[in-house]
Design an enzyme around this catalytic site. Structure first.
Site, PDB file in Angstrom:
ATOM      1  N   CYS A   1     -40.364 -85.213   6.185  1.00 33.46           N
ATOM      2  CA  CYS A   1     -40.158 -84.447   7.417  1.00 33.46           C
ATOM      3  C   CYS A   1     -39.559 -83.063   7.116  1.00 33.46           C
ATOM      4  O   CYS A   1     -40.274 -82.217   6.593  1.00 33.46           O
ATOM      5  CB  CYS A   1     -39.308 -85.285   8.373  1.00 33.46           C
ATOM      6  SG  CYS A   1     -39.455 -84.769  10.081  1.00 33.46           S
TER       7      CYS A   1
ATOM      8  N   HIS B   1     -40.512 -91.540   8.541  1.00 39.24           N
ATOM      9  CA  HIS B   1     -39.209 -92.146   8.273  1.00 39.24           C
ATOM     10  C   HIS B   1     -39.406 -93.659   8.349  1.00 39.24           C
ATOM     11  O   HIS B   1     -40.471 -94.151   8.724  1.00 39.24           O
ATOM     12  CB  HIS B   1     -38.193 -91.728   9.341  1.00 39.24           C
ATOM     13  CG  HIS B   1     -37.986 -90.257   9.453  1.00 39.24           C
ATOM     14  ND1 HIS B   1     -37.175 -89.544   8.597  1.00 39.24           N
ATOM     15  CD2 HIS B   1     -38.470 -89.343  10.330  1.00 39.24           C
ATOM     16  CE1 HIS B   1     -37.163 -88.263   8.958  1.00 39.24           C
ATOM     17  NE2 HIS B   1     -37.945 -88.113  10.001  1.00 39.24           N
TER      18      HIS B   1
HETATM   19  N1  GLN Z   1     -36.486 -79.766  11.893  1.00 39.55           N
HETATM   20  C1  GLN Z   1     -37.823 -80.207  11.596  1.00 39.55           C
HETATM   21  C2  GLN Z   1     -38.725 -80.323  12.808  1.00 39.55           C
HETATM   22  O1  GLN Z   1     -38.277 -80.605  13.907  1.00 39.55           O
HETATM   23  C3  GLN Z   1     -37.769 -81.514  10.851  1.00 39.55           C
HETATM   24  C4  GLN Z   1     -37.265 -82.669  11.679  1.00 39.55           C
HETATM   25  C5  GLN Z   1     -36.929 -83.890  10.872  1.00 39.55           C
HETATM   26  O2  GLN Z   1     -36.774 -83.804   9.654  1.00 39.55           O
HETATM   27  N2  GLN Z   1     -36.752 -85.026  11.532  1.00 39.55           N
HETATM   28  O3  GLN Z   1     -39.926 -80.146  12.683  1.00 39.55           O
END
Ligand code: GLN
Length: 241
Positions: free
Chosen positions: A95, A193
């Site tokens: 992510c 995740h």
């Molecule tokens: N900040 C990034 C987004 O919203 C990654 C989010 C995350 O790692 N859960 O795209």
């Protein structure tokens, strides 16, 4: 690496590590233990000097924009990760970690940040957050169906030098061309995740094989793990429209 001891680098868990991404390192250590291979987890905190280049496998989790920007600043400071990648070491980015490993990312406030360029992937904000369960079909390394949980604003377009980790069957993933994640050599990225390696043991073993440089003995998954995988796969089938 020496096959007797695999060094697992958990990179910036104090900044990047939402939804239990830290669990990925526990999964890797346990899967090595089942094969009587020792491991050592090297935790690189944001108060550390730099990322060591001598580890065998690197893990970077996800996080909020502010943490992600702090992480990319830290990672730009030293050559450790890049040198490890040049040696063929595997890296798993999840992510926010995926976005940081890409060529560039635009945060929710509209600011563009240079990524590390270890995968050919550029991220921009989408129209809304992609939240929920994801199923993909992967052709990489025989890992097959992958499941996980996503929560991100960014949408990621892959360039020519990277291939998707999977094709989306359910969920959003990268948000372009049914692609989910990115693979470039031994750098693997995903929006999943879960922790993703707990849900998808074959993916964990693929990364370990890349780290060790040889095939691993198969290990029978314990009943809890089989039950988890069956339950997640069932949820995905039931919810599919
Ligand atoms: N900040 C990034 C987004 O919203 C990654 C989010 C995350 O790692 N859960 O795209």
């Amino acid at each position: 690496m020496t096959r007797d001891r695999v060094r697992l680098a958990l990179v910036l868990p104090d900044l990047l590590g939402t939804y239990g991404d830290r669990g990925n390192v526990i999964v890797l250590a346990q899967r090595l233990k089942w094969r009587n291979i020792d491991s050592e987890t090297v935790t690189v905190l944001s108060s550390s000097d730099a990322v060591p280049e001598s580890c065998d496998l690197y893990l970077i989790g996800g996080g909020e924009d502010v943490a992600q920007v702090a992480a990319v600043r830290f990672l730009h400071r030293g050559p450790g990760l890049r040198r490890a990648v040049d040696r063929g070491c595997p890296v798993l980015g999840i992510c926010g970690g995926f976005q940081v490993l890409g060529t560039s990312f635009v945060t929710g406030d509209g600011t563009r940040h240079a990524g590390l360029g270890l995968v050919d992937a550029a991220t921009e904000p989408g129209n809304g957050r992609a939240i929920g369960e994801v199923t993909t079909r992967s052709t990489v390394g025989g890992v097959g169906t992958l499941t996980g949980f996503e929560n991100h604003l960014g949408r990621t377009r892959l360039g020519r030098d990277s291939q998707p980790l999977g094709r989306v069957a359910r969920g959003i993933g990268n948000g372009h061309d049914d692609a989910e994640g990115a693979v470039n050599g031994h750098v693997m990225c995903t929006y999943l995740h879960g922790p993703v390696l707990a849900r998808n043991p074959k993916l964990a073993d693929l990364l370990l094989e890349w780290a060790i440089g040889e095939p691993l003995e198969p290990v029978p998954d314990p009943p809890e793990l089989r039950a988890l995988r069956a339950e997640r796969t069932r949820v995905h089938v039931r919810n599919r429209k």
